[in-house]
Design a protein around this motif. Structure first.
Motif, PDB file in Angstrom:
ATOM      1  N   LEU A 214     -42.014  71.802  48.258  1.00 56.94           N
ATOM      2  CA  LEU A 214     -42.593  70.818  47.343  1.00 56.94           C
ATOM      3  C   LEU A 214     -44.056  70.623  47.682  1.00 56.94           C
ATOM      4  N   GLN A 215     -44.895  70.733  46.660  1.00 62.76           N
ATOM      5  CA  GLN A 215     -46.319  70.465  46.815  1.00 62.76           C
ATOM      6  C   GLN A 215     -46.631  69.052  46.300  1.00 62.76           C
ATOM      7  N   PRO A 216     -47.639  68.394  46.870  1.00 59.54           N
ATOM      8  CA  PRO A 216     -47.954  67.022  46.446  1.00 59.54           C
ATOM      9  C   PRO A 216     -48.211  66.949  44.945  1.00 59.54           C
ATOM     10  N   ALA A 217     -47.748  65.857  44.348  1.00 56.52           N
ATOM     11  CA  ALA A 217     -47.936  65.628  42.912  1.00 56.52           C
ATOM     12  C   ALA A 217     -48.640  64.293  42.718  1.00 56.52           C
ATOM     13  N   ASP A 218     -49.537  64.239  41.747  1.00 54.71           N
ATOM     14  CA  ASP A 218     -50.223  62.981  41.445  1.00 54.71           C
ATOM     15  C   ASP A 218     -49.376  62.070  40.562  1.00 54.71           C
ATOM     16  N   ARG A 219     -48.479  62.670  39.775  1.00 54.11           N
ATOM     17  CA  ARG A 219     -47.684  61.885  38.837  1.00 54.11           C
ATOM     18  C   ARG A 219     -46.431  62.657  38.457  1.00 54.11           C
ATOM     19  N   LEU A 220     -45.446  61.934  37.929  1.00 56.40           N
ATOM     20  CA  LEU A 220     -44.278  62.526  37.308  1.00 56.40           C
ATOM     21  C   LEU A 220     -44.260  62.131  35.843  1.00 56.40           C
ATOM     22  N   ALA A 221     -43.864  63.066  35.002  1.00 56.42           N
ATOM     23  CA  ALA A 221     -43.679  62.746  33.586  1.00 56.42           C
ATOM     24  C   ALA A 221     -42.449  61.856  33.429  1.00 56.42           C
ATOM     25  N   PRO A 222     -42.415  61.019  32.409  1.00 56.42           N
ATOM     26  CA  PRO A 222     -41.221  60.188  32.183  1.00 56.42           C
ATOM     27  C   PRO A 222     -40.030  61.031  31.740  1.00 56.42           C
ATOM     28  N   LEU A 223     -38.835  60.491  31.958  1.00 54.72           N
ATOM     29  CA  LEU A 223     -37.609  61.174  31.580  1.00 54.72           C
ATOM     30  C   LEU A 223     -37.187  60.796  30.175  1.00 54.72           C
ATOM     31  N   ASP A 224     -36.520  61.732  29.523  1.00 57.84           N
ATOM     32  CA  ASP A 224     -35.768  61.472  28.302  1.00 57.84           C
ATOM     33  C   ASP A 224     -34.465  62.237  28.486  1.00 57.84           C
ATOM     34  N   LEU A 225     -33.431  61.545  28.963  1.00 54.31           N
ATOM     35  CA  LEU A 225     -32.276  62.226  29.545  1.00 54.31           C
ATOM     36  C   LEU A 225     -30.963  61.651  29.050  1.00 54.31           C
ATOM     37  N   ASP A 226     -30.064  62.549  28.641  1.00 56.10           N
ATOM     38  CA  ASP A 226     -28.651  62.223  28.456  1.00 56.10           C
ATOM     39  C   ASP A 226     -27.918  62.730  29.686  1.00 56.10           C
ATOM     40  N   VAL A 227     -27.358  61.837  30.469  1.00 50.74           N
ATOM     41  CA  VAL A 227     -26.713  62.226  31.724  1.00 50.74           C
ATOM     42  C   VAL A 227     -25.392  62.938  31.416  1.00 50.74           C
ATOM     43  N   PRO A 228     -25.203  64.152  31.926  1.00 50.00           N
ATOM     44  CA  PRO A 228     -23.944  64.865  31.665  1.00 50.00           C
ATOM     45  C   PRO A 228     -22.786  64.275  32.455  1.00 50.00           C
ATOM     46  N   GLY A 229     -21.557  64.611  32.049  1.00 50.03           N
ATOM     47  CA  GLY A 229     -20.366  64.120  32.723  1.00 50.03           C
ATOM     48  C   GLY A 229     -20.245  64.661  34.140  1.00 50.03           C
ATOM     49  N   ASP A 230     -19.696  63.850  35.019  1.00 49.94           N
ATOM     50  CA  ASP A 230     -19.610  64.177  36.442  1.00 49.94           C
ATOM     51  C   ASP A 230     -18.483  65.173  36.699  1.00 49.94           C
ATOM     52  N   PRO A 231     -18.782  66.359  37.248  1.00 49.29           N
ATOM     53  CA  PRO A 231     -17.713  67.333  37.507  1.00 49.29           C
ATOM     54  C   PRO A 231     -16.714  66.867  38.556  1.00 49.29           C
ATOM     55  N   SER A 232     -17.141  66.012  39.489  1.00 54.86           N
ATOM     56  CA  SER A 232     -16.198  65.494  40.485  1.00 54.86           C
ATOM     57  C   SER A 232     -15.193  64.558  39.828  1.00 54.86           C
ATOM     58  N   SER A 233     -15.634  63.771  38.852  1.00 52.94           N
ATOM     59  CA  SER A 233     -14.712  62.922  38.104  1.00 52.94           C
ATOM     60  C   SER A 233     -13.851  63.755  37.162  1.00 52.94           C
ATOM     61  N   ALA A 234     -14.440  64.790  36.576  1.00 51.98           N
ATOM     62  CA  ALA A 234     -13.681  65.666  35.682  1.00 51.98           C
ATOM     63  C   ALA A 234     -12.538  66.347  36.414  1.00 51.98           C
ATOM     64  N   ALA A 235     -12.726  66.640  37.704  1.00 51.31           N
ATOM     65  CA  ALA A 235     -11.697  67.339  38.481  1.00 51.31           C
ATOM     66  C   ALA A 235     -10.370  66.586  38.458  1.00 51.31           C
ATOM     67  N   PHE A 236     -10.408  65.264  38.433  1.00 52.03           N
ATOM     68  CA  PHE A 236      -9.167  64.495  38.423  1.00 52.03           C
ATOM     69  C   PHE A 236      -8.379  64.753  37.144  1.00 52.03           C
TER      70      PHE A 236
END
Length: 426
Positions: A214-236
């Motif tokens: 990782l190289q130093p960053a001055d900023r991060l862009a904002p997120l626009d995210l739909d969180v996917p379903g958790d595979p650990s929860s899906a395992a059940f």
């Protein structure tokens, strides 16, 4: 008398992935601009990360299905000292936010519940100290409380002695917030959500010759995210369908990753019939619908360290599933389970025996002898959500009468688990 059959039907959409949810909150808080996150996991663990971010001075709203978060950069706006950072039961919160705290100009004390306080933290304090932070363990043992005295950090090349996505992420976050380059090498690949998300938001993250840089960053862009379903929860719910006599079950929008797919690979070797239907690809993460067919007829397998790394959270469910497979299943290379929310090797074996399954502990794993006999008994979860859910799945299948002592502990990762489990039974 007619044999009672156990059927499943319909579909279930498991909650948002826990690993992605933690990181979405952290990176949204750090971003330059307004982030929008949908489908975040509304669990106790994720709420702990939101709470720690707020305590450190970032304006993170209450965790909800649709979140709008105004980012404020990598440095806390609070004067020192900061009050204690309550992580409750969340190891991800404690370890990832330790990397953030190491770069802040004050001291922070991380605390947690009795279960989290027993989990090892020196594995994360060591690289942070090598970067220039000072870390104290007031109680003198390898666990919380842990006080981190932030400082100007220096670059580091760090080889992890134990494969850990959490420790890797702590180092990357310390480099990000401290604005210094870092390199991390893992003994085995682990889930890579931190690297993928940072790269997608404009940080300079590369993987070269086994090193994550990782190289130093001055900023991060904002997120626009739909969180996917958790595979650990899906395992059940994959397991629930596999234990049924007939029917099929669709598990919607499950995150797919080569570092998270070990459970699916192993149950397919056991004889599972699972179809994958591409749902979408967003924010660099693939999502599939999984169509799981009942009545597959499971057979025992041997699972080694190479597979365990990509299914460490699903091993309790696999072990319980093995109780209904033909033959003897052996899992090795899973010693990390001894330092999770409980000693999961000991807890799984003791509970299998308690309900009538022959099982033995190994130093780094377990042995399970499959049986068709009726199973019954009381399961002691040790307040461990994955123990509760794994034996809840077994108890829902034909021929089992199983009581879970603390069903409410599932709130850590899957608050509506019991309702979803009741919904899929025919």
């Amino acid at each position: 008398m007619a044999r009672v059959t156990d059927s499943v039907h319909g579909e279930v959409r498991v909650p948002g992935d826990k690993s992605v949810s933690h990181r979405a909150l952290i990176f949204s808080a750090f971003a330059s601009g307004t982030s929008r996150v949908r489908g975040i996991l509304q669990s106790d663990d994720v709420k702990s990360t939101a709470g720690v971010l707020r305590t450190l001075g970032w304006a993170v709203p209450e965790v909800s299905a649709e979140m709008v978060i105004d980012g404020a950069g990598f440095t806390s706006r609070l004067p020192s000292p900061v009050s204690r950072l309550q992580c409750n039961n969340s190891g991800t919160t404690a370890r990832l936010m330790a990397g953030v705290a190491a770069a802040q100009p004050f001291a922070s004390t991380f605390v947690g519940d009795p279960s989290l306080s027993r989990r090892p933290m020196r594995r994360v304090s060591a690289p942070l100290e090598a970067m220039g932070a000072r870390v104290e363990f007031p109680d003198g043992h390898d666990g919380l409380p842990m006080t981190i005295h932030g400082a100007p950090l220096r670059a580091i090349d760090w080889e992890l002695p134990v494969a850990s996505a959490q420790v890797k992420s702590a180092i990357l976050l310390a480099g990000l917030c401290g604005r210094v380059p870092v390199r991390v090498r893992e003994p085995a690949p682990t889930r890579d959500h931190t690297e993928r998300m940072l790269a997608a938001l404009g940080a300079g993250v590369t993987t070269r010759d086994g090193w994550i840089e990782l190289q130093p960053a001055d900023r991060l862009a904002p997120l626009d995210l739909d969180v996917p379903g958790d595979p650990s929860s899906a395992a059940f719910f994959v397991a629930r369908a596999l234990l049924a006599d007939e029917g099929s079950l669709v598990v919607r929008h499950v995150l797919r990753s080569p570092f998270r797919d070990g459970f699916l690979h192993v149950v397919r070797r056991m004889g599972a019939r699972i179809e994958e239907v591409r749902a979408s690809t967003g924010s660099g993460e693939r999502r599939d619908d999984l169509v799981v067919h009942a009545g597959s007829g499971l057979r025992a397998v041997a699972v080694g360290r190479d597979e365990v790394t990509s299914m460490i959270d699903e091993v309790p469910m696999l072990a319980v599933l093995a109780a209904r497979a033909v033959g003897t299943t052996v899992v090795r290379g899973a010693e990390e389970l001894r330092v999770k929310e409980s000693d999961r090797i000991a807890a799984v074996v003791a509970n299998l025996r308690a309900v009538g399954v022959e099982a033995e502990e190994l130093p780094d794993g377990l042995v399970v002898h499959g049986t068709e006999a009726p199973l019954s008994g009381r399961v002691l979860t040790h307040a461990d959500h994955r123990i509760a859910m794994a034996f809840g799945i077994l108890g829902a299948s034909r021929g089992c009468t199983i009581t879970v002592d603390d069903p409410s502990c599932v709130a850590v990762s899957y608050p509506h688990f019991w309702e979803d489990l009741a919904h899929v039974a025919r």
